[in-house]
Design an enzyme around this catalytic site. Sequence first.
Site, PDB file in Angstrom:
ATOM      1  N   ASP A 389     -26.459  -0.221   3.645  1.00 53.23           N
ATOM      2  CA  ASP A 389     -27.488   0.440   4.466  1.00 53.23           C
ATOM      3  C   ASP A 389     -28.602  -0.518   4.891  1.00 53.23           C
ATOM      4  OD1 ASP A 389     -25.980   2.673   4.055  1.00 53.23           O
ATOM      5  OD2 ASP A 389     -27.525   3.829   3.021  1.00 53.23           O
ATOM      6  N   ASP A 410     -21.685   0.454   5.371  1.00 53.13           N
ATOM      7  CA  ASP A 410     -22.477   1.222   6.344  1.00 53.13           C
ATOM      8  C   ASP A 410     -23.753   0.477   6.730  1.00 53.13           C
ATOM      9  OD1 ASP A 410     -20.521   3.129   5.751  1.00 53.13           O
ATOM     10  OD2 ASP A 410     -21.815   4.196   4.334  1.00 53.13           O
TER      11      ASP A 410
END
Length: 573
Positions: A389, A410
């Site tokens: 992230d 991600d």
Amino acid sequence: MLSLKLFLVTLFLSLQTLFIASQTLLPSNSSSTICKTTPDPKFCKSVFPQTSQGDVREYGRFSLRKSLTQSRKFTRTIDRYLKRNNALLSQSAVGALQDCRYLASLTTDYLITSFETVNITTSSKTLSFSKADEIQTLLSAALTNEQTCLDGINTAASSSWTIRNGVALPLINDTKLFSVSLALFTKGWVPKKKKQVASYSWAHPKNTHSHTKPFRHFRNGALPLKMTEHTRAVYESLSRRKLADDDNDVNTVLVSDIVTVNQNGTGNFTTITEAVNSAPNKTDGTAGYFVIYVTSGVYEENVVIAKNKRYLMMIGDGINRTVVTGNRNVVDGWTTFNSATFAVTSPNFVAVNMTFRNTAGPEKHQAVAMRSSADLSIFYSCSFEAYQDTLYTHSLRQFYRECDIYGTVDFIFGNAAVVFQDCNLYPRQPMQNQFNAITAQGRTDPNQNTGISIHNCTIKPADDLVSSNYTVKTYLGRPWKEYSRTVFMQSYIDEVVEPVGWREWNGDFALSTLYYAEYNNTGSGSSTTDRVVWPGYHVINSTDANNFTVENFLLGDGWMVQSGVPYISGLLS
């Protein structure tokens, strides 16, 4: 109290008169007919009186008014929980509620702006495409804020029965209501065809292909900033860099004032936060940007730029020279939303020549380096470094040019409408048994004008992943939410990317509703022969790809040129 009574009277009268068949250019329909155009027709019908009759704009106004009422009510609910239960809750639960309170404030602002716009727009009057796009963007962001709050509550406060029932359940209903408002606005106000978008009066002349001159030599050459002689002298003495000697307004970026940050005490401030706090509030940009020049150094601080610090430009001495660093992460009790080393919400924010870093490491899981919820924000020649992230492109409209992004799981995620152009995306070595996913786009509603566009970028492994001999699988992305939308076009994709290209989130979740597309990419990992065969995956043509350019996806020709940052408006020829 008087204003509240007036609002309630207005709401009551709207119930009586809003749905009387109007003699307008738009057809009058029952709620059953109107609601067929929304994602949840059954819930939509419950929003309106059973005998209602009106056109789509009347329904839209009513739904927006009700959404605004519910947003204010939800804010009061959060305030009560924070006041009464603070001592009884975990750090992560309190953090999730504080995130919700902050997001609810933003949402209320977005809904006020949206309602004021539609309330003065008669059935026979149309909105310009730029104004319609702005309101659709704000309503999309309102939904994103609700989902962010809900995700935080479900993760951080899952063991609290009172929070689940007192906060999460009302939030779910509010999310459905906001979806109705977005659907009706899209149906009633958004033009079917995009039109030419007017530029700002002080922007550079439009070039339909590229805008490259003002900051082309920004990294090492003279800076194209236009300011007073006194401010120029102060800046040049502190930064030891010259400003461009160009009296032609077309080739300079207007600056209202400038302050410097230097850790040795020779500037105006020693911390970035102090400099941000000194910036004026709620400027309209006509006088230019308030510039914060951050000299080289490692700044260990978590910076938050509030929504009232508009038209702020932050300039560093270069990638890996001016570094903002922190180590907040979810393992240590922070929410993903609030783990960001640098977080910005102010519209028209520009960052140049900066590094944003989260040093928590892969074992700390979600740890954000940058979170942007700033509309019309631009990042040029910056780097973003973390693991899971890394870059949270949370909401609204954003642009990244010539940036380096490093991460693992991600590492570009969120639900903004965002274009990455001429950037380097570097998957790096994750923890054992993990994989790399470059994107995790979070679109939750088919009417949100959001998504990730990767244009003319380079995807190749970071050095630590190269040394591992590619034992870790790397994917272009996976669907975080049901209507996830990501496009890779005219980019170089290295062999580090798996032949299937994309990865599931959980079984067949979102595989039919997502929109993943590739167009005219190159490199040993770009072949689409063995790509996934999901219903939502597409190999697209130039017509479809044009929808995800700066010109069409961000309407960038109307707002980006004023920053001086180079960009390509359309597809590469």
